[in-house]
Scaffold this active site. Structure first.
Site, PDB file in Angstrom:
ATOM      1  N   TYR A   1      53.053  10.746   4.364  1.00  0.00           N
ATOM      2  CA  TYR A   1      51.887  11.214   3.378  1.00  0.00           C
ATOM      3  C   TYR A   1      50.902  12.053   4.134  1.00  0.00           C
ATOM      4  O   TYR A   1      51.482  12.707   5.089  1.00  0.00           O
ATOM      5  CB  TYR A   1      51.232   9.865   2.914  1.00  0.00           C
ATOM      6  CG  TYR A   1      50.506  10.198   1.496  1.00  0.00           C
ATOM      7  CD1 TYR A   1      51.242  10.648   0.448  1.00  0.00           C
ATOM      8  CD2 TYR A   1      49.218  10.049   1.534  1.00  0.00           C
ATOM      9  CE1 TYR A   1      50.606  11.038  -0.833  1.00  0.00           C
ATOM     10  CE2 TYR A   1      48.691  10.409   0.330  1.00  0.00           C
ATOM     11  CZ  TYR A   1      49.262  10.999  -0.802  1.00  0.00           C
ATOM     12  OH  TYR A   1      48.900  11.400  -1.918  1.00  0.00           O
TER      13      TYR A   1
ATOM     14  N   ARG B   1      46.798  20.421  -8.468  1.00  0.00           N
ATOM     15  CA  ARG B   1      45.526  20.459  -7.753  1.00  0.00           C
ATOM     16  C   ARG B   1      46.189  19.279  -6.621  1.00  0.00           C
ATOM     17  O   ARG B   1      45.807  18.328  -6.330  1.00  0.00           O
ATOM     18  CB  ARG B   1      44.417  19.843  -8.333  1.00  0.00           C
ATOM     19  CG  ARG B   1      43.237  19.907  -7.284  1.00  0.00           C
ATOM     20  CD  ARG B   1      42.161  19.112  -7.658  1.00  0.00           C
ATOM     21  NE  ARG B   1      42.610  17.647  -7.582  1.00  0.00           N
ATOM     22  CZ  ARG B   1      42.646  16.861  -6.260  1.00  0.00           C
ATOM     23  NH1 ARG B   1      42.262  17.390  -5.051  1.00  0.00           N
ATOM     24  NH2 ARG B   1      43.051  15.516  -6.455  1.00  0.00           N
TER      25      ARG B   1
ATOM     26  N   LYS C   1      53.472   8.803  -2.583  1.00  0.00           N
ATOM     27  CA  LYS C   1      52.808   7.652  -2.919  1.00  0.00           C
ATOM     28  C   LYS C   1      53.618   6.228  -3.380  1.00  0.00           C
ATOM     29  O   LYS C   1      53.196   5.105  -2.859  1.00  0.00           O
ATOM     30  CB  LYS C   1      51.953   7.851  -4.330  1.00  0.00           C
ATOM     31  CG  LYS C   1      50.889   8.679  -3.890  1.00  0.00           C
ATOM     32  CD  LYS C   1      49.841   8.296  -3.853  1.00  0.00           C
ATOM     33  CE  LYS C   1      48.536   9.024  -3.669  1.00  0.00           C
ATOM     34  NZ  LYS C   1      47.301   8.434  -3.037  1.00  0.00           N
TER      35      LYS C   1
ATOM     36  N   GLU D   1      48.108  11.460 -10.897  1.00  0.00           N
ATOM     37  CA  GLU D   1      47.919  12.043  -9.158  1.00  0.00           C
ATOM     38  C   GLU D   1      47.716  13.587  -9.321  1.00  0.00           C
ATOM     39  O   GLU D   1      48.902  14.102  -9.681  1.00  0.00           O
ATOM     40  CB  GLU D   1      49.171  11.561  -8.545  1.00  0.00           C
ATOM     41  CG  GLU D   1      49.047  11.738  -6.954  1.00  0.00           C
ATOM     42  CD  GLU D   1      47.980  10.781  -6.725  1.00  0.00           C
ATOM     43  OE1 GLU D   1      47.301  10.946  -5.560  1.00  0.00           O
ATOM     44  OE2 GLU D   1      47.825   9.431  -6.955  1.00  0.00           O
ATOM     45  N   ASP D   2      46.795  13.862  -8.604  1.00  0.00           N
ATOM     46  CA  ASP D   2      46.647  15.562  -8.287  1.00  0.00           C
ATOM     47  C   ASP D   2      46.836  16.354  -9.655  1.00  0.00           C
ATOM     48  O   ASP D   2      47.498  17.345  -9.539  1.00  0.00           O
ATOM     49  CB  ASP D   2      47.641  16.032  -7.298  1.00  0.00           C
ATOM     50  CG  ASP D   2      47.284  15.260  -6.056  1.00  0.00           C
ATOM     51  OD1 ASP D   2      46.267  14.873  -5.790  1.00  0.00           O
ATOM     52  OD2 ASP D   2      48.041  15.485  -4.860  1.00  0.00           O
TER      53      ASP D   2
ATOM     54  N   ASP E   1      44.289   7.856  -9.044  1.00  0.00           N
ATOM     55  CA  ASP E   1      43.999   7.587  -7.586  1.00  0.00           C
ATOM     56  C   ASP E   1      42.959   8.517  -7.047  1.00  0.00           C
ATOM     57  O   ASP E   1      42.010   8.188  -5.977  1.00  0.00           O
ATOM     58  CB  ASP E   1      45.226   7.504  -6.347  1.00  0.00           C
ATOM     59  CG  ASP E   1      44.953   7.070  -5.348  1.00  0.00           C
ATOM     60  OD1 ASP E   1      44.354   5.911  -5.289  1.00  0.00           O
ATOM     61  OD2 ASP E   1      45.614   7.577  -4.370  1.00  0.00           O
ATOM     62  N   ASP E   2      42.968   9.718  -7.509  1.00  0.00           N
ATOM     63  CA  ASP E   2      41.908  10.592  -7.058  1.00  0.00           C
ATOM     64  C   ASP E   2      40.680  10.250  -7.442  1.00  0.00           C
ATOM     65  O   ASP E   2      39.751  10.518  -6.712  1.00  0.00           O
ATOM     66  CB  ASP E   2      42.231  12.033  -7.592  1.00  0.00           C
ATOM     67  CG  ASP E   2      43.703  12.228  -7.149  1.00  0.00           C
ATOM     68  OD1 ASP E   2      43.933  12.556  -5.930  1.00  0.00           O
ATOM     69  OD2 ASP E   2      44.402  12.682  -7.989  1.00  0.00           O
TER      70      ASP E   2
ATOM     71  N   ASN F   1      41.432  16.429   2.163  1.00  0.00           N
ATOM     72  CA  ASN F   1      43.004  16.350   2.702  1.00  0.00           C
ATOM     73  C   ASN F   1      43.535  17.762   2.384  1.00  0.00           C
ATOM     74  O   ASN F   1      43.318  18.282   1.347  1.00  0.00           O
ATOM     75  CB  ASN F   1      43.729  15.115   2.438  1.00  0.00           C
ATOM     76  CG  ASN F   1      43.432  14.077   2.836  1.00  0.00           C
ATOM     77  OD1 ASN F   1      42.997  13.826   4.042  1.00  0.00           O
ATOM     78  ND2 ASN F   1      43.422  13.072   1.977  1.00  0.00           N
TER      79      ASN F   1
END
Length: 649
Positions: A197, A250, A268, A340-341, A363-364, A505
């Site tokens: 990850y 993103r 993930k 996610e993202d 999760d973000d 990150n």
């Protein structure tokens, strides 16, 4: 086992498929998809009849698009393959413009067993298993333990100097020997987490088109609109419990990577299995490909996604809506869908739209918030006071920043019994245009407006630090090196122990490094980051910084939802997860300045988080798995996937 078009027949060999195929005039050569077990002793007549009827129909009806009924290929019994092997299926005599149907024979034994990542054990097959499953001669004679395989793989892994090489080696292992992959990851999690990850997965996504070998999840593009349910049914596993989905707009702090964002769901879900104990077969990575606005990718000959600009508006919404409804129809109400993202403008809308109808989690927004809140609760043991005694300043007002801020406000509201609107007044956010204040409210995106306070405009982060006088500085901007020396020194001048969290990150996008934080604060900072940093020596003292990694939260959080049969996610579950994680930090960790526990005990931590989340689900009436287990922590541990090899008959 023999299967054809979804039908299965146990303990049968495949018979009745023989020379009859080559002794008649055939249409375009055809091949069927079959699965065979070599264990059976007697042929089942049903299998033979089914195969003969299927092949007969294919012989009579299948034509290439350029052929009429009278244009058929006359296949002679004589072999067209060197060595006297008969061309039973007509594949070798088919011309390039003729259709063939690919035969795939999967056996529970023999060579294909060594190519099945779910069951392959490599050199760990015992002598008895090698005899029972026709593996003699296919492996060297030595038999080794899984522990020795782990030792060997880690030795090999450490020889790679380039992180991306390690990533590719791990992915190769996952595709070759699934249980060994997870055993290796679990037992060396602190060393390998940055490989599978962040930060390495970011580079993997950037180069995904070049390193792509075989699919590890579902790619659903605009071309599949109207057929998404059919696409979901193409996935071989039917009992899915967790889906991680991205549209690649993103990816970490790297921006729009389009279809190549698939590395994120794959990574993930590897952590869901390794750290949270969710069965790998119950995990489904999905990439929604609606195009990309990344010109470099659009012009890259190796790009694997749609070559078009991103779909927006109704076209985008309709595709996502079809996906969400198809998931619910195919897998049921209790499948967890983790967004996610996604870009800010879609992430908040999707969470708001489907949060009341599906079991969804971002999760973000939520996972990051929960792990950061846990770190702040722990940090209070070092800096003193309660959350309501502190002032918070954020650099970054996107998904992560506003999500963290809101969860902090909820926790303050819970602890002090004040309205959440009042709790928000202690939290200030800076975006690319400066401090978010009331005078800017008309131009703000909707998710920023709750943070627009009555205050004079402030343009820079340094000026905001001087004016707001925060005790806690949090970076979620995705902009590297924005916590400058002047900013850190200003925080240190205001606070004896400034809390500085550089969360962005990958490592290149971190607001500052651990070395910078400790050096510029003269060793006084309480520091944690999103990506890992090595220990720092300052004035003869070593400082080990913590990592505010979402992997502390989401695996255990997902496990808690699954074991309780939860049908919705509630903010109180996130607070419960944060409190559970904070309780895992020992005094020994605090003495080292750490505000997070070591990852080496992550499976135990995940079980405790799962128990607290499940308990909250039962308390809120959102759990469906009844009756409630007496000891939720032990129940969570008992449900966890074990990567240890199984013994075969």
């Amino acid at each position: 086992m023999f299967s054809l078009n979804g039908s299965s027949f146990l303990n049968n060999t495949l018979t009745g498929v023989s020379k009859s195929l080559t002794q008649r005039k055939l249409s375009a050569p055809s091949v069927v998809v079959a699965s065979v077990s070599s264990n059976g002793n007697a042929a089942d007549r049903n299998v033979s009849v089914l195969m003969e009827n299927t092949l007969k129909e294919m012989r009579e009806n299948a034509l290439s698009p350029s052929q009429s009924q009278s244009q058929v290929t006359d296949i002679q019994p004589a072999s067209t393959v060197g060595g006297g092997v008969e061309d039973v299926y007509g594949e070798d005599t088919a011309t390039e413009d003729q259709y063939i149907t690919p035969w795939t024979v999967t056996v529970a034994s023999g060579y294909p067993l060594l190519r099945d990542p779910h069951y392959n054990k490599g050199l760990a097959f015992t002598v008895k298993e090698r005899d029972a499953h026709f593996l003699r001669g296919l492996l060297p004679p030595v038999v080794v333990s899984q522990e020795l395989q782990v030792k060997k793989m880690m030795a090999n892994m450490r020889q790679y100097q380039v992180p991306l090489q390690r990533y590719m080696a791990m992915m190769d292992l996952q595709e070759r020997n699934e249980r060994l992959f997870y055993k290796l990851l679990i037992e060396n999690v602190e060393e390998l987490l940055p490989v599978v990850y962040t930060p390495t997965v970011g580079e993997a996504c950037q180069k995904y088109g070049s390193i792509f070998r075989q699919p590890q999840g579902l790619f659903i593009s605009l071309k599949e609109k109207g057929r998404i349910l059919e696409v979901l049914r193409n996935w071989p596993e039917k009992k899915i419990q967790v889906i991680v989905v991205t549209d690649g707009e993103r990816i970490l702090g790297l921006g729009d990577l389009g279809c190549q964002g698939m590395g994120i769901p794959v990574g993930k879900l590897s952590l869901y299995s390794a750290l949270g104990g969710i069965r790998p077969s119950a995990c489904l990575p999905v990439t929604i490909d609606v195009g990309t606005n990344n010109e470099q990718l659009l012009n890259d000959e190796f790009y694997i996604g749609l070559r078009r600009r991103r779909a927006t508006g109704q076209e985008y919404a309709e595709l996502l809506d079809e996906f969400m409804n198809a998931v619910k129809q195919n897998y049921g109400e209790k499948v967890l869908i983790q967004f996610e993202d996604f870009a800010n403008h879609n992430a908040f809308d999707l969470l708001a739209k489907y949060g009341t109808t599906h079991l969804v989690f971002n999760d973000d927004i939520q996972g990051t918030a929960s792990v950061v809140l846990a770190g702040l609760i722990t940090a209070l043991n070092l800096v003193g006071g309660t959350l309501s005694d502190h002032r918070f300043l954020f650099l970054g007002a996107g998904e992560a920043g506003t999500g963290i801020a809101e969860l902090i406000a909820l926790e303050i509201s819970k602890q002090t019994n004040v309205p959440v609107e009042e709790a928000r007044k202690k939290i200030f956010l800076v975006d690319s245009k400066g401090l978010i204040v009331k005078s800017r409210v008309e131009s703000l995106q909707h998710f920023k407006r709750p943070w627009a306070h009555e205050h004079e405009p402030v343009r820079t982060l340094l000026d905001a630090v001087k004016v707001i006088k925060p005790t806690i500085l949090i970076g979620s901007s995705g902009a590297g090196r924005t916590f400058t020396k002047e900013v850190v020194e200003a925080m240190s001048a205001l606070n004896e122990k400034p809390v500085i969290l550089a969360l962005s990150n990958p490592t290149s996008q971190s607001e500052c490094t651990a070395e910078e934080a400790y050096t510029w604060s003269e060793g006084r900072a309480i520091f944690a980051s999103g990506s890992p940093f090595s220990p720092v020596e300052y004035n003869g003292k070593f400082y080990a910084s913590g990592q505010a990694n979402n992997a502390y939260i989401f695996p255990g959080f997902g496990l808690g939802l699954i074991i309780s049969g939860a049908i919705r996610v509630h903010d109180d579950m996130l607070l419960a997860a944060s409190e559970a994680l904070a309780e895992q930090v020992s005094q020994e960790n605090l003495d080292k300045g750490l505000i997070y526990p070591p990852f080496s005990n992550i499976r135990k931590i995940s079980a405790q988080i799962a128990a607290r989340v499940a308990a909250k689900a039962y308390e809120l009436g959102l759990a469906t798995r009844l009756p409630q287990p007496e000891n939720l922590e032990k129940y969570a541990e008992s449900c966890m996937y074990s990567p240890n090899y199984r013994n075969y008959r």
